[in-house]
Each structure stands twice: as structure tokens, then as C-alpha cells.
Scaffold this motif. Structure first.
Motif, PDB file in Angstrom:
ATOM      1  N   GLY A 155       1.332  -0.008   1.387  1.00 49.39           N
ATOM      2  CA  GLY A 155       0.280   0.188   2.341  1.00 49.39           C
ATOM      3  C   GLY A 155       0.839   1.094   3.484  1.00 49.39           C
ATOM      4  O   GLY A 155       0.136   1.352   4.337  1.00 49.39           O
TER       5      GLY A 155
ATOM      6  N   CYS B   5       5.512  -1.253   9.137  1.00 46.91           N
ATOM      7  CA  CYS B   5       4.168  -1.322   8.260  1.00 46.91           C
ATOM      8  C   CYS B   5       2.777  -1.322   9.017  1.00 46.91           C
ATOM      9  O   CYS B   5       1.758  -1.077   8.832  1.00 46.91           O
TER      10      CYS B   5
ATOM     11  N   GLN C 299      -1.091  -0.626   8.217  1.00 44.29           N
ATOM     12  CA  GLN C 299      -2.092  -1.890   8.639  1.00 44.29           C
ATOM     13  C   GLN C 299      -3.131  -1.627   9.462  1.00 44.29           C
ATOM     14  O   GLN C 299      -4.444  -2.035   9.083  1.00 44.29           O
TER      15      GLN C 299
ATOM     16  N   SER D 127      -5.931   0.621   7.419  1.00 43.59           N
ATOM     17  CA  SER D 127      -6.420  -0.465   6.472  1.00 43.59           C
ATOM     18  C   SER D 127      -7.396  -1.266   7.185  1.00 43.59           C
ATOM     19  O   SER D 127      -8.466  -1.313   7.125  1.00 43.59           O
TER      20      SER D 127
ATOM     21  N   ASN E  76      -1.383  -4.785   1.647  1.00 42.83           N
ATOM     22  CA  ASN E  76      -0.585  -4.205   2.817  1.00 42.83           C
ATOM     23  C   ASN E  76       0.616  -5.080   3.021  1.00 42.83           C
ATOM     24  O   ASN E  76       0.412  -6.490   3.293  1.00 42.83           O
TER      25      ASN E  76
END
Length: 154
Positions: A45, A101, A105, A108, A131
Motif C-alpha cells: 500500500g 508508509c 496510509q 487509503s 496497508n
């Protein structure tokens, strides 16, 4: 192949070989580095962007499949009501640890909140499941999504 992309509200003409992932066009051709390379197989992700408003993994979205689509990256999420609420919640709750990340994140989380403005903790966990966070800040990410929902409700 020449392709015209609408990215973050602007049209860009790029040259790329068929089969080139959108991720590499965004990062290498257009020099927008907020979208990260994580795994290359759509499992983590980190490369999440929005394609016509829906979260997709840009590492497995090929350039020839996206002509005339509206692509949105993390670079303009603060200009979006939901994106701004998510970013505010992330800051309030100190969600980020290493941060690698987090653009994925956030992208999403925005997708979730557009689909379900008042998710439960379980719904957040289910939606965000794909994710990966190497620092394991999943509880803080969940709390951030729930806080963003509160911000949007206010």
C-alpha cells in the motif's frame, strides 16, 4: 508510447513503454516523490494513489490503462476536505513513526472515509488491512482514521 495524464488537476504528456507502472511515471517522470515504492506487487500500500477517486496501487496500475483518468497523489491531499481532516488527525495523534508508509496510509484512509464517513474500529481495520506499516503503528493509524471521522462530523 505517448500518453496524456491528468494528475493532481494538471494535464501532463509523458512518454513511457507499455507495461510501465504508474508509480514510476509519477516518481521518475513527474518528480512527485510522495508516493512510495514498497513491494512492487500491490501488497503493502505504500504506492497508493487515487484513480478517479478510488484508491489503487500505482505499482500495479499500468500506464496504458489510465489514459483520461483523474489521478490524485498525496501532494494535493491537503486541498481536499477529507484529506485535510486525515492529515490533521495524523498530526494531532502523532500517528507517524518512520513515515515511509504514511502517504499510502493517508490515501487509503481518505478512500475509506469517502466511502464510509463514520466507520467502526473494525471497519477501519478491515479496510486498511492491505496497508503495511513496518513500525506497526496500526493502533495509531486506526485512531487517526476514527479521529478524522470526528473532525469531518464536527
Amino acid at each position: 508510447m505517448a500518453i496524456s495524464l491528468k494528475l493532481n488537476g494538471q494535464t501532463h504528456n509523458v512518454e513511457a513503454e507499455p507495461g510501465t507502472p504508474l508509480l514510476w511515471v509519477i516518481r521518475d517522470e513527474l518528480k512527485l516523490t510522495g508516493t512510495k515504492f514498497g513491494c512492487g506487487v500491490a501488497s503493502c500500500g505504500a504506492c497508493t494513489v487515487h484513480l478517479n477517486g478510488e484508491p489503487v496501487r500505482s505499482c500495479q496500475t499500468y500506464i496504458e490503462d489510465i489514459e483520461d483518468a483523474e489521478i490524485t497523489t498525496i501532494e494535493v491531499m491537503d486541498q481536499d476536505k477529507v484529506g485535510a481532516a486525515v492529515q490533521q488527525a495524523w498530526l494531532e495523534l502523532d500517528v507517524v513513526q518512520c513515515g515511509y508508509c504514511q502517504s499510502g496510509q493517508i490515501m487509503s484512509a481518505v478512500g475509506l472515509l469517502r466511502e464510509n464517513a463514520k466507520p467502526t474500529a473494525e471497519e477501519v481495520d478491515e479496510y486498511m488491512y492491505g496497508n503495511a506499516c513496518r513500525c506497526a503503528t496500526y493502533q495509531r493509524i486506526r485512531d487517526g482514521v476514527l479521529r478524522a471521522s470526528e473532525i469531518l462530523e464536527a
